[in-house]
Design an enzyme around this catalytic site. Sequence first.
Site, PDB file in Angstrom:
ATOM      1  N   GLY A 116       5.928  14.900  -0.459  1.00  0.00           N
ATOM      2  CA  GLY A 116       5.792  13.744   0.417  1.00  0.00           C
ATOM      3  C   GLY A 116       6.931  13.647   1.402  1.00  0.00           C
ATOM      4  O   GLY A 116       7.407  12.556   1.732  1.00  0.00           O
ATOM      5  N   TYR A 123      -1.805   2.058  -8.743  1.00  0.00           N
ATOM      6  CA  TYR A 123      -0.408   2.437  -8.534  1.00  0.00           C
ATOM      7  C   TYR A 123       0.405   2.193  -9.808  1.00  0.00           C
ATOM      8  O   TYR A 123       1.210   3.036 -10.208  1.00  0.00           O
ATOM      9  CB  TYR A 123       0.161   1.636  -7.371  1.00  0.00           C
ATOM     10  CG  TYR A 123       1.533   2.052  -6.897  1.00  0.00           C
ATOM     11  CD1 TYR A 123       1.699   3.203  -6.131  1.00  0.00           C
ATOM     12  CD2 TYR A 123       2.657   1.285  -7.185  1.00  0.00           C
ATOM     13  CE1 TYR A 123       2.959   3.584  -5.680  1.00  0.00           C
ATOM     14  CE2 TYR A 123       3.906   1.646  -6.736  1.00  0.00           C
ATOM     15  CZ  TYR A 123       4.054   2.787  -5.989  1.00  0.00           C
ATOM     16  OH  TYR A 123       5.307   3.164  -5.531  1.00  0.00           O
TER      17      TYR A 123
END
Length: 264
Positions: free
Chosen positions: A13, A158
């Site tokens: 990322g 999440y």
Amino acid sequence: MADLDGTVALVTGASTGIGRALAEGLAARGASVAGLARGAERLSAAMADVATATGSRTLAVSADVADLAAVRAAVARVEAELGPVDLLVNNAGLIDAAEVPVWEADPEQWWSVVESQVRGPFHLVQAVVPGMVARGTGRVVDIASGMSTRSNPDYTAYSVGKTGQLRITEALAASGVLAFDVAPGVVDTPMTRSMAMWDGYEEWTPVEAVVDLVAAIGAGRLDAWSGRFVRAGKDTVESLSRVTPAATQRQLRLLPHGDDDPVA
């Protein structure tokens, strides 16, 4: 600052947000940094900027962390061009698309978030950690969250994914691999700005605080915290260095209802 000369770091990322800041911060401390992300063009631009800003060697490797074959190929390229990975930072991951109860969540999107947060780190561990074990050196950082340790009814995917990451970290540490959970706090990033719960929020955690902790881990300054949770913006390298955690401190556990709790 932590000296990372000779260290090879792999950050997932890495094209934006915290991952981008980590790539530059580690490179500024002397590490050779490979950035991994899905978007090849944006990632290449980000890693080129990091190289220009720091003078360190960088590499952009495009891959989806949910694709094990792609991850293995990316890691093989990193090792061929930069050398064995000394520091793996599992940062890539998605967030729930809407703040809704779990029964109202879009099933495909919900599962894609969990996959990114659990399957992604698992794939990187599969590709990177055997080499660390064989060499007897290396560290893994999983970017955690406050939602790893407490429920959030609006961001269930999440929360589930980040809690799963904690268990991966603890499994690695129990197997003798140095592994750490680093929660970044509330950093001002495009992902955070997309979350309605942070509308109007201004008390951002400086991203430099995250970089400082991860760099110190990479330099071997916080090995006593392997298998445990630390939080940027609250914990510092100095405060953590003064403490030697014991038993299950800073690990996710059930609280006993009393001394005679048979499940404690």
